[in-house]
Write a protein that holds these residues in place. Structure first.
Motif, short mmCIF file in Angstrom:
data_model
loop_
_atom_site.label_atom_id
_atom_site.label_comp_id
_atom_site.label_asym_id
_atom_site.label_seq_id
_atom_site.Cartn_x
_atom_site.Cartn_y
_atom_site.Cartn_z
N HIS A 26 0.11 -4.43 -9.70
CA HIS A 26 -0.44 -3.49 -8.70
C HIS A 26 0.43 -3.58 -7.45
O HIS A 26 0.54 -4.62 -6.82
CB HIS A 26 -1.88 -3.87 -8.37
CG HIS A 26 -2.56 -2.88 -7.48
ND1 HIS A 26 -2.93 -1.62 -7.89
CD2 HIS A 26 -2.93 -2.96 -6.17
CE1 HIS A 26 -3.51 -0.97 -6.90
NE2 HIS A 26 -3.52 -1.76 -5.83
N THR A 28 1.66 -1.93 -3.67
CA THR A 28 1.25 -1.13 -2.51
C THR A 28 2.37 -1.16 -1.48
O THR A 28 3.26 -2.02 -1.51
CB THR A 28 -0.04 -1.68 -1.87
OG1 THR A 28 0.23 -2.99 -1.31
CG2 THR A 28 -1.17 -1.80 -2.88
N GLU A 36 -0.54 3.24 -3.33
CA GLU A 36 -0.56 2.19 -4.33
C GLU A 36 -0.27 2.77 -5.70
O GLU A 36 -0.49 3.97 -5.96
CB GLU A 36 -1.91 1.47 -4.34
CG GLU A 36 -3.10 2.37 -4.56
CD GLU A 36 -4.43 1.63 -4.43
OE1 GLU A 36 -4.44 0.52 -3.88
OE2 GLU A 36 -5.45 2.17 -4.88
N LYS A 37 0.22 1.91 -6.61
CA LYS A 37 0.55 2.35 -7.96
C LYS A 37 0.56 1.15 -8.90
O LYS A 37 0.86 0.04 -8.47
CB LYS A 37 1.91 3.05 -7.98
CG LYS A 37 2.19 3.81 -9.28
CD LYS A 37 3.44 4.67 -9.17
CE LYS A 37 3.66 5.45 -10.46
NZ LYS A 37 4.87 6.31 -10.38
N ASP A 38 0.21 1.40 -10.17
CA ASP A 38 0.17 0.33 -11.17
C ASP A 38 1.32 0.46 -12.16
O ASP A 38 1.74 1.57 -12.51
CB ASP A 38 -1.16 0.39 -11.95
CG ASP A 38 -2.34 -0.04 -11.09
OD1 ASP A 38 -2.12 -0.78 -10.12
OD2 ASP A 38 -3.48 0.37 -11.41
N PHE A 54 -7.69 -6.35 -9.17
CA PHE A 54 -6.85 -6.61 -8.00
C PHE A 54 -7.67 -6.73 -6.72
O PHE A 54 -7.14 -7.02 -5.64
CB PHE A 54 -5.79 -5.51 -7.85
CG PHE A 54 -6.35 -4.14 -7.61
CD1 PHE A 54 -6.66 -3.71 -6.33
CD2 PHE A 54 -6.56 -3.28 -8.67
CE1 PHE A 54 -7.17 -2.44 -6.11
CE2 PHE A 54 -7.06 -2.01 -8.46
CZ PHE A 54 -7.37 -1.58 -7.18
#
Length: 534
Positions: A26, A28, A36-38, A54
């Motif tokens: 995760h 950010t 944010e992105k996974d 998270f």
């Protein structure tokens, strides 16, 4: 059965249950946490325990060192790594060595980027007990994507979403395996009935000569087969990148033939469409020619699109079920003694190459797992050394097609990490299936109301349940034969003892010959005795 079938049988035992342990990275923006992105990662849960979410997790600022492989302290640029997450390139040395160097410089998290997709952290942990920071593999293209989205200001954390309480893919695999063993054994029994049926030209009951496609395993053949299996596994370990295509070709040919044999057995019972055509003084039914073309088309379609995970698994499972059914019906065990030798040796084979070989190989890797998983990511064997192989990010590594695959649709990380599959090797179906088939044929010969066959099939189902329970408890792949072999052999032996037929069950068809010989000898002795009295 032919050469393709025999070659296919040599590799059907090479796949233990393997599951990549997947998690999520995760990311950010360190300055603006609203972005944010996974991304998908792989890790070893025996090394690292990741939180399930998270939320309330600790974030670390990411230091991008993908210009380095971090195999020595001299490769670290003049930057402060204290309390940071570090991403470096895969290759040249073990992920554990990279982790030790990163930890000694104050890093709290190590990511290893690979251009060849996600690798499996399976190195020998012996001697690295002081290594405590989380280690994970990430795709290199995802590292590049992070830099494009967040720039140089990136904070990351790792987590692993929990698996659902019940995995329905395991239920599907259970049903497929039990169905295949039961149907294969029943089909073998029907073949035995055909062999025992009297010839139309004879008034007496005579046993028909076995069909050419049936192959009988003697104890000596079983031992020879075991040795060949060991040699084949070692050859695949050292020459995987060439032999894998041979195995794929053999599977295509053998599975197409198996699918034809299975479907033609059904079609021949249909009283329609039996018109024939002649060519070169030979004739064949048109419907069987159409069926052969269909089976070849299915096999070729799978071969061309075998890496399309979204749907190719369906074709692989269909071909795999036919492959297993055909072998269970075709390959005949002459007696229970041969079954015990075969199942016992293959149990030792499974345990040795999964659990013992890590203590014998230089890198502490299991030969069975290494072959089953394919070449180790971005490295290949080149003599005594490991060299980095340049590759694009979309490279797909070939896998041995000797498993039943069912996607795990409930897993929440599937969209990030690709489709996750539950796997069962063909050997875990065929090997116990041969015992079930022998039990069914013994039932036919002794008119024992299928008690041996039903008991063996139930024992196989119980063994599969035990395998899945251990798999879920241990959370790591299991050699299924470790549980299936004791369940089926002990159950079959117990039934034979209870029915006081152990001698007959142990010797199989040879018992009838021995019995006839003994009776003839007794009659001869009686006749001779009567003559002497006269």
């Amino acid at each position: 059965m032919g050469l393709p079938g025999l070659l296919g049988l040599l590799v059907l035992l090479l796949w233990p249950q393997i599951r990549a342990e997947e998690g999520i990275l995760h990311a950010t923006d360190a300055e603006n946490s609203s972005t944010e992105k996974d991304y998908c990662i792989t890790y070893n849960s025996n090394w690292t325990a990741l939180p399930s979410t998270f939320v309330n997790a600790t974030y670390y600022k990411l230091e991008n060192l993908t210009s380095s492989t971090l195999c020595s302290a001299s490769e670290i640029p003049r930057v402060d790594l204290k309390d940071k997450a570090v991403v470096v390139m895969a290759g040249k040395c073990s992920i554990l060595i990279k982790g030790v160097i990163a930890q000694s410089n104050g890093a709290k998290l190590l990511l290893v980027a690979s251009k060849d997709g996600l690798l499996l952290p399976q190195d020998n942990r012996t001697g690295f007990n002081d290594l405590t920071i989380p280690l994970a593999y990430v795709r290199y293209k995802d590292v590049v994507g992070m830099s494009q989205v967040f720039g140089s200001s990136i904070s990351v954390t790792l987590y692993s979403p929990p698996f659902p309480p019940f995995d329905y893919s395991i239920l599907v695999i259970f049903l497929i395996s039990v169905f295949t063993v039961a149907l294969g054994g029943y089909w073998s029994g029907l073949s035995e009935l055909e062999d025992l049926r009297p010839s139309p030209s004879s008034d007496e009951m005579q046993q028909r000569k076995p069909k050419d496609e049936n192959v009988t395993f003697t104890p000596l053949t079983v031992i020879l087969f075991f040795v060949i299996c060991c040699v084949m596994l070692l050859l695949l370990y050292f020459f995987y990148k060439w032999l894998v295509y041979v195995i794929i070709g053999v599977f295509c040919l053998a599975s197409a033939m198996s699918l034809f044999n299975c479907l033609s057995a059904l079609i021949r019972n249909v009283p329609y469409g039996r018109c024939r055509i002649s060519c070169f003084h030979k004739s064949a039914e048109v419907r069987l020619l159409v069926l052969a073309a269909f089976c070849i088309a299915v096999s070729v379609t799978w071969a061309v699109f075998r890496n399309e995970d979204r749907w190719s698994w369906i074709l692989q499972d269909i071909l795999g079920i036919a492959f297993c059914l055909n072998f269970i019906k075709t390959l005949r065990m002459p007696n229970f003694k041969a079954c015990v030798i075969l199942l016992g040796l293959l149990l030792l084979y499974d345990v040795f190459f999964v659990f013992i070989t890590p203590f014998l190989t230089k890198n502490g890797e299991s030969i069975m797992v290494e072959v089953a998983a394919g070449p180790s990511g971005n490295t290949e064997k080149n003599g005594e050394s490991l060299v980095e192989v340049p590759a694009e990010s979309n490279v797909t590594h070939e896998k041995l097609p000797v498993v039943i695959r069912v996607p795990r649709l409930e897993y929440s990380a599937m969209t990030l990490c690709g489709m996750s599959f539950s796997l069962l090797g063909f050997g875990d179906i065929i090997v116990p299936g041969l015992l079930a088939a022998y039990c069914r044929r013994f039932d036919v010969r002794t008119s024992s109301s299928s008690v041996y066959f039903i008991s063996c099939t139930i024992a196989y189902a119980v063994g599969m349940v035990i395998t899945f329970i251990v798999l879920m408890v241990m959370k790591t792949g299991q050699p299924a034969l470790l549980y299936l072999v004791p369940c089926t052999l002990i159950t079959s032996s117990a039934i034979a003892w209870m029915r006081k037929e152990m001698k007959k069950f142990w010797n199989g068809g040879a018992y009838e010959i021995m019995e006839q010989t003994d009776n003839a000898a007794n009659e001869e002795n009686i006749t001779r005795g009567e003559q002497e009295l006269e």
